[in-house]
Design a protein around this motif. Structure first.
Motif, PDB file in Angstrom:
ATOM      1  N   ASP A 197       0.812  -1.200   0.000  1.00  0.00           N
ATOM      2  CA  ASP A 197       0.000   0.000   0.000  1.00  0.00           C
ATOM      3  C   ASP A 197       0.850   1.256   0.000  1.00  0.00           C
ATOM      4  OD1 ASP A 197      -2.759  -0.204  -0.019  1.00  0.00           O
ATOM      5  OD2 ASP A 197      -2.897   0.941   1.834  1.00  0.00           O
ATOM      6  N   LEU A 198       1.978   1.168   0.703  1.00  0.00           N
ATOM      7  CA  LEU A 198       2.834   2.337   0.850  1.00  0.00           C
ATOM      8  C   LEU A 198       3.838   2.437  -0.288  1.00  0.00           C
ATOM      9  CD1 LEU A 198       3.277   2.016   4.692  1.00  0.00           C
ATOM     10  CD2 LEU A 198       1.913   3.717   3.483  1.00  0.00           C
ATOM     11  N   SER A 212      -5.375   4.442   0.203  1.00  0.00           N
ATOM     12  CA  SER A 212      -4.455   3.993   1.226  1.00  0.00           C
ATOM     13  C   SER A 212      -5.303   3.321   2.280  1.00  0.00           C
ATOM     14  CB  SER A 212      -3.689   5.180   1.803  1.00  0.00           C
ATOM     15  OG  SER A 212      -2.714   4.704   2.679  1.00  0.00           O
ATOM     16  N   ARG A 269       0.562   7.150   8.874  1.00  0.00           N
ATOM     17  CA  ARG A 269       1.290   6.397   7.847  1.00  0.00           C
ATOM     18  C   ARG A 269       0.459   6.278   6.567  1.00  0.00           C
ATOM     19  NH1 ARG A 269       2.936   0.186   8.735  1.00  0.00           N
ATOM     20  NH2 ARG A 269       0.708  -0.041   8.335  1.00  0.00           N
ATOM     21  N   SER A 270      -0.859   6.113   6.734  1.00  0.00           N
ATOM     22  CA  SER A 270      -1.710   6.023   5.548  1.00  0.00           C
ATOM     23  C   SER A 270      -1.833   7.374   4.863  1.00  0.00           C
ATOM     24  CB  SER A 270      -3.106   5.541   5.941  1.00  0.00           C
ATOM     25  OG  SER A 270      -3.043   4.221   6.396  1.00  0.00           O
ATOM     26  N   THR A 299       0.846   9.165   2.244  1.00  0.00           N
ATOM     27  CA  THR A 299       0.881   8.855   0.816  1.00  0.00           C
ATOM     28  C   THR A 299      -0.073   9.769   0.051  1.00  0.00           C
ATOM     29  OG1 THR A 299      -0.873   7.224   0.989  1.00  0.00           O
ATOM     30  CG2 THR A 299       1.365   6.416   1.263  1.00  0.00           C
TER      31      THR A 299
END
Lengths: 280, 286, 363
Positions: A180-181, C108, C176-177, C180
């Motif tokens: 995902d990252l 994400s 963290r999500s 992005t």
């Protein structure tokens, strides 16, 4: 009947004694070995101790055991060389195979049951089969071909089982999160999977070294020129009956002790670093 | 380059598959083939010769060999399973601190860091004619002359097996038992079950996979062993694996091959039977 | 190139200074997410998601609600690209992304158990997506700090995940999500691991962050209360299908069918004159009056909830009915368990349920 919460039942004491008995049973012969390796020069393979000395260690290191005393340092070197190759290969091959098993794929059961077969087959059978195959194909048996191959048949199944344990506890969401990252396959492996499974990978390395170092049934027909350590010691059992055998026992145990404690300390420090990093 | 997940798995598993195919499965087929060939003292001829098999299958000697090893196996299994089960029970349900549990398990493993052959020699100062056991018994006045059956006997063989294999039973059973939730035990206690009933009704059934895995270790170790039996019996007792080793030393490959295949069939059949009680991959995953 | 734009935060247009700094500016499109007959089949017989279609307007908080096994998590995972799509299409910001890799979709995902990498600190976790794109250390740490500030976790930046509480871990996972810069943030039961007190607080926090960033959140939950509290768009799913998709208030006031009425709670589903109607429990009372519709039954349970009292009645034909009465109204009447009563309501509050209800009741 008064029952105190903290009072141990009778079974506790019976089973404690059984545990103690097992430990005595396991340690008594070993302790004899360690003590008798310091036997005086005139002593024999049984008690009593005829003085204390390091005579038998000197005999071992100087190679002055006389008749029946083979090439212990040489066989130790050969065993170590074999163990080094086998453990690195086992680690790489088992980790790679373990990664394959995160997905189901045709042939998964075939390889898995081959591993189980390889593990449960009598060692002498496997060793014999490999030697016979090389013989019929006209290939020379050699430590780096048939020798390493024979030992891999013993270390790899355990490596695969360890990988199953390790990856069974590996949360697949870690990898999905990395995907995902934006991490690609090699980044996922290097930056996420490998660091998380590293203790298990070291476990494969340690188990492969010890199994390689101990193995003789599969190895003996396939190693080619020169004995490995277990073969050498087995030869000594019939050729020599002096406490030098005990000196070998004490020395090899010491080597193992240092090696395994080192590995455990390494894994422990990794776990600690993971558990307790200081605040900023 | 983009490859499918299936191809990726194949690539990843290929090195391991190669080792098993070339070093286990091909040799297995070759042994099988060679068992049907003729031989003399130095060579194997490419001619069909069935005597290796008729000898292996038909002789009274083979039966005796298997009876011997069967006896060893049963005695070893009964004792290691008994000791392994109760000590696993002790470690999991009686020992309260996990540090002590780990220490006890590690302590039981340390003697195995001494190489196998040395461990065999280590019995001499204990069980030999001049050994500590005989000396102790004589000084206590229990016996007048040293016991000779302590070493280089079937007793010594079984003793060495038990010494070596108790841990192989203890480990898997402990693993299985450790997975039993404490709440199950407490629930059973609330229902009024005694310690003995809890063991019989809950712990034994749930520890079965561990017992099965331990049994696989024992079966393969005892049936495959030719070294311990040779050293500890002083060369007096023979087992099938031992007979194969002797023939190999004499370069009699076809009869050794026939006996190997027989042994293999028996080991694999026993393991396959035991695997019905346990799903190894599931056992490892949770 | 789609990937380029998303992967290079430094190239996003300057943000007006009165806007929150991390707010994302989007170009003109109608819907943030569009599902077109989206289907997931595991084999010929089992459909996990059965041709669902859905449009989520710009900058919405969308909750997928349903019982376990209804297909809501599969839908979310297909949106994320962690599950392949059997049939149908997914569009994000008017762009078809059905078969793209997770990183190229503009989504994400925040995982249910957070999936924070256990060997990396909070800061390293947040900086991970920048690290894999080889953003220099200084720069990625500065950015990661900014996002940790957004979730108020900058003071614990160097802690490892297992040194953080559940709520703290969740904040890190959120950061963290978000780093992005997703167009759509996907949340898989994000609050289920938290204790009830923390759950309510994090709920408010999620909503605040969603408003602040101005992007769409798609949030899977099995809690009606959570969905009602958060949703701009609420999607109720059952048996691989969407039962109703509408604003939360619309769903509560006019449930489409008996399943929705029952699942959302607080409704009585009653068969009447060949129709199936729903009546909100808080519009029902015990006792009759002129001009009221009513149903006779026996009181089976009385629960005191503080401001209101819930009275359960077993009505004609063994239907379970509930009246939520204000405590004052209840203590006026004080019906006891076992007493024969009438449960009544104003005819005007009746809501006729859709045809799905017939099928549902027939089952």
């Amino acid at each position: 009947m008064a029952h105190q919460a903290n009072q141990r039942p009778l079974s506790f004491y019976l089973l404690s004694s059984l545990m103690a008995a097992l430990l005595v049973f396991l340690y008594a012969p070993m302790v004899c070995v360690y003590i008798l390796s310091f036997q005086g020069p005139d002593g024999g393979m049984s008690f009593p101790m005829v003085g204390w000395s390091t005579h038998w260690f000197e005999v071992l290191f100087r190679g002055t055991g006389g008749q029946g005393m083979g090439d212990v340092p040489g066989s130790f070197r050969r065993s170590m060389r074999l163990a080094a190759f086998v453990s690195v290969l086992s680690m790489v091959i088992a980790v790679s195979a373990g990664m394959a098993y995160r997905r189901s794929f045709p042939g998964a059961n075939f390889v898995f049951y081959s591993a189980i077969t390889s593990m449960v087959l009598p060692g002498i059978f496997v060793g014999f089969g490999i030697a016979l195959t090389f013989n019929l194909l006209g290939w020379q048996i050699n430590w780096f071909s048939s020798g390493i191959g024979a030992q891999l048949t013993w270390s790899l199944p355990f490596g695969l089982l360890i990988m199953f344990i390790v990856l069974g506890r590996f949360n697949p969401a870690y990898e999905e999160a990395a995907t995902d990252l934006g991490a690609n396959a090699s980044q996922r492996f290097r930056m996420v999977i490998l660091p998380i499974i590293l203790p298990g990978v070291i476990g494969i390395f340690v188990s492969s070294i010890t199994s390689s170092y101990e193995e003789s049934a599969r190895t003996q027909l396939n190693v080619g020129l020169g004995n490995t350590m277990p073969m050498e010691v087995t030869g000594l059992l019939t050729g020599s009956s002096t406490p030098v055998l005990f000196a070998i026992g004490t020395m090899t145990t010491l080597v193992m002790f240092v090696f395994i404690l080192g590995a455990v300390a390494l894994m422990g420090s990794m776990a600690r670093r993971r558990a307790a990093r200081p605040d900023s | 380059m983009k490859i499918s997940p299936r191809a990726a798995s194949w690539l990843q598993v290929a090195p391991m598959a190669t080792v098993f195919v070339t070093m286990v499965l091909v040799p297995l087929c070759i042994i099988f083939a060679v068992s049907f060939l003729d031989y003399d003292f130095a060579r194997v001829f490419p001619e069909i010769y069935l005597a290796s098999w008729s000898d292996a299958l038909g002789s009274r000697l083979t039966l005796d060999l298997y009876l011997t090893v069967g006896r060893f196996l049963i005695i070893t299994w009964v004792i290691t399973a008994f000791v392994g089960f109760w000590l696993a029970y002790f470690l999991v349900f009686h020992v309260r601190s996990s540090a002590i549990r780990l220490t006890l398990l590690a302590a039981a493993a340390i003697p195995f860091w001494t190489p196998g052959p040395i461990r065999m020699v280590s019995w001499v100062p204990l069980l030999g004619r001049e050994g500590l056991v005989n000396k102790a018994l004589m000084s206590l006045g229990v016996i007048d002359t040293p016991l000779t059956w302590l070493l280089y006997s079937d007793f010594a063989v079984v003793l060495a097996y038990i010494n070596l294999l108790t841990l192989a039973m203890l480990g898997p059973i402990t693993h299985s038992m450790a997975k039993i939730p404490r709440s199950l035990i407490q629930a059973a206690q609330d229902q009024g079950a005694s310690e003995w009933q809890i063991i019989r009704e809950i712990i034994v059934p749930l520890a079965k996979p561990g017992i099965a895995i331990g049994t696989i270790f024992i079966v393969t170790a005892v049936l495959g062993d030719f070294f311990i039996v040779k050293i500890m019996s002083g060369g007096q007792t023979n087992t099938p694996a031992n007979a194969i080793a002797t023939e190999l030393a004499a370069f009699q490959y076809p009869p050794a091959a026939a006996k190997s295949v027989m042994l293999l069939v028996i080991v694999v059949a026993l393991v396959a039977l035991l695997l019905r009680f346990v799903d190894i991959r599931k056992e490892l995953r949770d | 190139m789609q990937l380029k734009k998303r992967d290079a935060p430094e190239m996003t247009p300057e943000i007006p200074s009165d806007e929150p700094r991390l707010r994302q500016v989007t170009k003109g499109h109608r819907f943030d997410v569009e599902l077109v007959a989206l289907t997931k089949a595991y084999n010929a017989k089992t459909l996990a998601v059965d041709a669902i279609s859905l449009r989520i307007p710009r900058a919405s908080y969308c909750c997928l609600l349903g019982p376990s096994g209804c297909g809501k998590t599969t839908t979310l995972r297909m949106l994320a690209g962690h599950e392949t799509v059997t049939d149908g299409a997914i569009r994000i910001h008017d762009e078809e992304i059905t078969h793209r890799a997770p990183i190229d979709r503009g989504t994400s995902m925040m995982f249910q158990d957070y999936a924070l990498f256990p060997h990396l600190t909070a800061l390293e976790n947040v900086a991970f997506s920048l690290k894999v794109r080889q953003v220099p250390r200084k720069e990625r740490e500065a950015q990661a700090r900014e996002y940790l500030e957004l979730v108020q976790m900058d003071h614990l930046a160097n802690r490892l995940p297992n040194q953080l509480s559940g709520g703290q871990q969740q904040r890190v996972a959120l950061a963290r999500s978000l780093i992005t810069r997703p167009k759509v943030l996907l949340l898989d039961e994000p609050l289920s691991a938290l204790d009830p007190f923390l759950r309510t607080r994090m709920r408010a926090e999620l909503k605040r962050i969603q408003k602040e960033l101005g992007i769409t959140f798609v949030h899977v939950t099995h809690s009606q209360e959570e969905a009602l509290a958060l949703s701009d768009v609420m999607v109720v799913m059952n048996d691989a299908k969407i039962m109703q998709a509408a604003p939360a208030r619309e769903i509560f006031e006019t449930p489409a069918n008996a399943f929705v009425a029952r699942f959302i709670g607080g409704h009585n589903v009653i068969g009447r004159d060949g129709k199936t109607i729903s009546v909100r429990a808080d519009r029902c009372r015990i006792g009759t009056g002129p001009g009221l519709n009513s149903i006779a039954g026996e009181v089976t349970m009385v629960e005191y909830h503080g401001p209101f009292v819930q009275v359960s009645v077993c009505g004609e034909g063994n239907t379970d009915l509930t009246a939520m009465m204000s405590d004052a109204a209840y203590f006026e009447e004080s019906p006891r368990i076992g007493s024969k009563v009438a449960l009544s309501w104003e005819p005007a509050v009746e809501h006729v349920l859709g045809p799905e209800a017939v099928a549902f009741l027939a089952k």
